[in-house]
Motif scaffolding. Structure first.
Motif, PDB file in Angstrom:
ATOM      1  N   SER A 108       5.775   6.317   9.178  1.00 35.71           N
ATOM      2  CA  SER A 108       4.659   5.156   9.417  1.00 35.71           C
ATOM      3  C   SER A 108       3.539   6.018   8.850  1.00 35.71           C
ATOM      4  O   SER A 108       2.689   5.487   8.167  1.00 35.71           O
ATOM      5  CB  SER A 108       4.643   4.547  10.540  1.00 35.71           C
ATOM      6  N   ILE A 111       3.500   6.772   5.126  1.00 37.04           N
ATOM      7  CA  ILE A 111       3.221   5.346   4.435  1.00 37.04           C
ATOM      8  C   ILE A 111       1.765   5.140   4.569  1.00 37.04           C
ATOM      9  O   ILE A 111       1.035   4.786   3.258  1.00 37.04           O
ATOM     10  CB  ILE A 111       4.036   3.905   5.010  1.00 37.04           C
ATOM     11  N   ALA A 112       1.011   5.613   5.376  1.00 37.35           N
ATOM     12  CA  ALA A 112      -0.332   5.389   5.338  1.00 37.35           C
ATOM     13  C   ALA A 112      -1.059   6.702   4.432  1.00 37.35           C
ATOM     14  O   ALA A 112      -1.949   6.157   3.709  1.00 37.35           O
ATOM     15  CB  ALA A 112      -1.005   5.880   6.856  1.00 37.35           C
ATOM     16  N   ASP A 115      -0.508   5.216   0.961  1.00 36.84           N
ATOM     17  CA  ASP A 115      -1.388   3.886   0.868  1.00 36.84           C
ATOM     18  C   ASP A 115      -2.702   4.397   0.393  1.00 36.84           C
ATOM     19  O   ASP A 115      -3.545   3.707  -0.465  1.00 36.84           O
ATOM     20  CB  ASP A 115      -1.700   3.105   2.176  1.00 36.84           C
ATOM     21  N   ALA A 118      -2.602   5.461  -2.974  1.00 38.99           N
ATOM     22  CA  ALA A 118      -2.674   4.370  -4.044  1.00 38.99           C
ATOM     23  C   ALA A 118      -3.847   3.792  -4.242  1.00 38.99           C
ATOM     24  O   ALA A 118      -4.137   3.198  -5.485  1.00 38.99           O
ATOM     25  CB  ALA A 118      -1.531   3.239  -3.538  1.00 38.99           C
ATOM     26  N   LEU A 119      -4.836   3.732  -3.312  1.00 45.77           N
ATOM     27  CA  LEU A 119      -6.057   2.923  -3.275  1.00 45.77           C
ATOM     28  C   LEU A 119      -6.968   3.919  -3.705  1.00 45.77           C
ATOM     29  O   LEU A 119      -7.955   3.454  -4.838  1.00 45.77           O
ATOM     30  CB  LEU A 119      -6.408   2.571  -2.061  1.00 45.77           C
ATOM     31  N   GLY A 131      -3.536  10.237   7.712  1.00 43.58           N
ATOM     32  CA  GLY A 131      -2.131   9.738   7.640  1.00 43.58           C
ATOM     33  C   GLY A 131      -1.234  10.874   8.091  1.00 43.58           C
ATOM     34  O   GLY A 131      -0.404  10.722   8.696  1.00 43.58           O
TER      35      GLY A 131
END
Length: 174
Positions: A108, A111-112, A115, A118-119, A131
């Motif tokens: 998890s 994944i942060a 994320d 990606a942003l 993260g």
């Protein structure tokens, strides 16, 4: 005042690890409750059960055919083994679950990180660090809980074996 500061530090630590840290904390409370219950059972309840079986064993009449006495002894030893070892299965499962929950925290947290990537791309190192921090805390906590759990579980299993061996020695006809 330091107690309040310690509580705030613990809450910050738990929040930094994400939801998985709270699951690990709940698992830790359940595990140690079961460990203390087993210790209480082995020190307070089981000796009374053993004393009752010893008294009954001494009252059994001796005879030439003592096959039924062996059957009674085996039945009592089986009951004792069930009482001592069956609840340890749940504690063993909880110990195995700790690193798995830690791994879930790792996933998890990563994944942060992805994320944030990606942003913002690689231009936000603080977001990525948060993260990674979230990924490493549950992993560490899960491993620490598993290691301490393995030690306490080994002690409980050894105590159960010793209690069973003592009972087997006490239920003998000379």
């Amino acid at each position: 005042m330091s107690l309040i500061d310690g509580a705030h530090a613990l809450l910050d630590f738990m929040a930094a690890g994400g939801v998985v840290m709270w699951a690990l904390a709940g698992l830790c409370v359940i595990y140690w409750t079961l460990v203390f219950e087993r210790l209480w059972f082995m020190r307070r309840v089981f000796p009374g059960w053993v004393a009752a079986r010893q008294l009954a064993w001494q009252r059994l009449p001796g005879g030439s055919d003592d096959g039924w006495q062996r059957s009674i002894r085996l039945a009592w030893l089986s009951q004792a083994q069930l009482q001592l070892t069956t609840p340890l299965r749940l504690t063993r499962m909880l110990v195995a679950l700790c690193p798995l929950l830690g791994l879930l925290g790792t996933v998890s947290g990563m994944i942060a990180v992805f994320d944030v990537l990606a942003l913002n791309g690689t231009g936000n190192p603080r977001g990525m660090a948060a993260g990674v921090w979230q990924a490493t805390l549950p992993t560490m906590a899960g491993m620490v809980l598993a290691i301490t759990g393995l030690f306490s579980l080994a002690r409980l299993e050894r105590n159960a074996r010793q209690a069973l061996d003592r009972l087997a020695d006490q239920l003998r006809h000379d």
